[in-house]
Design a protein around this motif. Sequence first.
Motif, PDB file in Angstrom:
ATOM      1  N   UNK A 149       0.986  -1.150  -0.478  1.00  0.00           N
ATOM      2  CA  UNK A 149       0.104   0.122  -0.006  1.00  0.00           C
ATOM      3  C   UNK A 149       0.860   1.191  -0.235  1.00  0.00           C
ATOM      4  N   UNK A 150       0.706   2.287  -1.154  1.00  0.00           N
ATOM      5  CA  UNK A 150       2.182   3.122  -1.383  1.00  0.00           C
ATOM      6  C   UNK A 150       1.497   4.024  -0.160  1.00  0.00           C
ATOM      7  N   UNK A 151       0.290   4.296  -0.044  1.00  0.00           N
ATOM      8  CA  UNK A 151      -0.156   5.935  -0.141  1.00  0.00           C
ATOM      9  C   UNK A 151      -0.272   5.656   2.316  1.00  0.00           C
ATOM     10  N   UNK A 152      -0.288   4.306   2.674  1.00  0.00           N
ATOM     11  CA  UNK A 152       0.101   3.696   3.715  1.00  0.00           C
ATOM     12  C   UNK A 152       1.166   3.185   3.743  1.00  0.00           C
ATOM     13  N   UNK A 153       2.130   2.999   2.920  1.00  0.00           N
ATOM     14  CA  UNK A 153       3.428   2.568   2.871  1.00  0.00           C
ATOM     15  C   UNK A 153       3.694   1.570   4.514  1.00  0.00           C
ATOM     16  N   UNK A 154       2.580   0.824   3.515  1.00  0.00           N
ATOM     17  CA  UNK A 154       2.933  -0.580   4.698  1.00  0.00           C
ATOM     18  C   UNK A 154       2.992  -2.147   3.255  1.00  0.00           C
ATOM     19  N   UNK A 155       3.304  -2.952   3.983  1.00  0.00           N
ATOM     20  CA  UNK A 155       3.581  -4.338   3.123  1.00  0.00           C
ATOM     21  C   UNK A 155       2.854  -5.470   4.093  1.00  0.00           C
ATOM     22  N   UNK A 156       1.972  -5.925   3.531  1.00  0.00           N
ATOM     23  CA  UNK A 156       0.772  -6.904   4.082  1.00  0.00           C
ATOM     24  C   UNK A 156       1.908  -8.565   3.891  1.00  0.00           C
ATOM     25  N   UNK A 157       1.771  -9.098   4.613  1.00  0.00           N
ATOM     26  CA  UNK A 157       2.497 -10.222   3.960  1.00  0.00           C
ATOM     27  C   UNK A 157       1.390 -11.369   3.990  1.00  0.00           C
ATOM     28  N   UNK A 158       1.867 -12.647   3.775  1.00  0.00           N
ATOM     29  CA  UNK A 158       0.970 -13.845   3.995  1.00  0.00           C
ATOM     30  C   UNK A 158      -0.072 -14.204   4.775  1.00  0.00           C
ATOM     31  N   UNK A 159       0.353 -14.345   5.673  1.00  0.00           N
ATOM     32  CA  UNK A 159      -0.273 -13.950   7.502  1.00  0.00           C
ATOM     33  C   UNK A 159      -0.903 -12.625   7.945  1.00  0.00           C
ATOM     34  N   UNK A 160      -1.682 -11.325   6.915  1.00  0.00           N
ATOM     35  CA  UNK A 160      -1.704 -10.741   7.295  1.00  0.00           C
ATOM     36  C   UNK A 160      -0.730  -9.706   7.800  1.00  0.00           C
ATOM     37  N   UNK A 161       0.383 -10.321   8.121  1.00  0.00           N
ATOM     38  CA  UNK A 161       1.345  -9.594   8.935  1.00  0.00           C
ATOM     39  C   UNK A 161       1.546  -8.204   8.671  1.00  0.00           C
ATOM     40  N   UNK A 162       1.415  -6.842   9.022  1.00  0.00           N
ATOM     41  CA  UNK A 162       1.661  -5.451   8.271  1.00  0.00           C
ATOM     42  C   UNK A 162       3.616  -5.373   9.140  1.00  0.00           C
ATOM     43  N   UNK A 163       3.692  -4.678   8.399  1.00  0.00           N
ATOM     44  CA  UNK A 163       5.046  -3.754   7.852  1.00  0.00           C
ATOM     45  C   UNK A 163       4.897  -2.794   7.742  1.00  0.00           C
ATOM     46  N   UNK A 164       5.902  -2.217   8.313  1.00  0.00           N
ATOM     47  CA  UNK A 164       5.197  -0.640   7.848  1.00  0.00           C
ATOM     48  C   UNK A 164       6.443   0.263   7.908  1.00  0.00           C
ATOM     49  N   UNK A 165       6.308   1.281   7.140  1.00  0.00           N
ATOM     50  CA  UNK A 165       8.158   2.096   6.765  1.00  0.00           C
ATOM     51  C   UNK A 165       8.501   2.371   8.006  1.00  0.00           C
TER      52      UNK A 165
END
Length: 409
Positions: A20-36
């Motif tokens: 998600x470029x706007x929120x600057x997050x990456x959501x992984x396979x298990x809905x794990x969220x990585x943030x900038x």
Amino acid sequence: VIGRGLGLPCVVGASDMSIDGQKKTVIGRNQQILREGDVITVDGTHGEVLVGHVETVEAGLNTAVTTLLGWADELRDIGIRANADTPRDAQTAKNFMADGIGLCRSEHMFFEADRLTVMREMIFAENEADRAASLERLLPMQRADFTELFQIMEGRPVCIRLLDPPLHEFLPADRSGLRDLAEALSLPLSRVTERVEQLSEYNPMLGLRGVRLGITVPEIYEMQARAIFEAAIDSGVDASPEIMIPLVSACREVELVKARIDAAAAAVRVERGQSFSYSLGVMVETPRAALRAGEIAAYSQFLSFGTNDLTQMTYGLSRDDAGRFMSSYVQQGVYEEDPFHRLDKEGVGELLTLGAERGRAARPEVVLSICGEHGGDPEAIAFIRQCGFTYVSCSPFRVPVARLAAAQC
């Protein structure tokens, strides 16, 4: 390919994550969220991305590894060269004890800021005289790079591929880039936009690139050949450059380019009053070139099989887009492995075998090699060794693995 060339750990085809470029997050396979700002560790060997900071050690060749590779070099009967595009790459290849450079992509030298502007001026030239003027400015830049390359390799063989990509790769694609280019070239934005549109192609990787560019705009290859020959003299080492023509599919293409390169060599010899030697060969990356290797070898001292493009054209598969479905294909057993990662010995391998046999039948002394990314894969090394190839060429950082694999054969 780029990651390996830079020596960086890389994971590709991670299709089960979303960004998600706007929120600057990456959501992984298990809905794990990585943030900038979150720290991750990339393991390019196992294809894993680990959350958090993992202790690492600097990769290097310690005494034990160096000794082992020394034993390997005594045993192996096939050469191991490196794909090196810049003097820095060449130094890395030399540090890893490569036998030489099997592929120098000369266009990578044009992408530095000061050179890119001159390259763009050449593309926008209205006539042959203006184009020649721009190429005259590029000549000393290329000559300096090649001179340094030859000096670093200290007489080891250096194979230089002439310009390969389509010209649009040197031009911007977005509006702001077009505006900056118009300002740099002192041209109206409309003129720049029009020229970029003229150069656009539906299938640029199958369009005006490689030898086709060298035949339709011959001044480019003539400039590169002159830069190579002058650098061979200026380097002060026993440099015998190997010049490779890319994307060949017809014997006549080789004839035309060879005539111009030989003429450039003769001119440099007369102007400098010095002699030098060189060899001319072909990058076999179209199925037709492999099938017609016999007649092509009549004009070529070496045939270097570019397995990246050869795989792409044999399968009718875009390597830039294959990641969208390749994991599904491998999981369902359509392909045993991604053919861009593991050499397809049945299909692509048959073209390699045919090309080698036909090329050698027409010219027994022809040098045979592969210079695609498969050149660093142990299975591919074993296969092409059986086919009687002279050497493989791979990314500099894969050279130690290739040296060991060649000995284990």
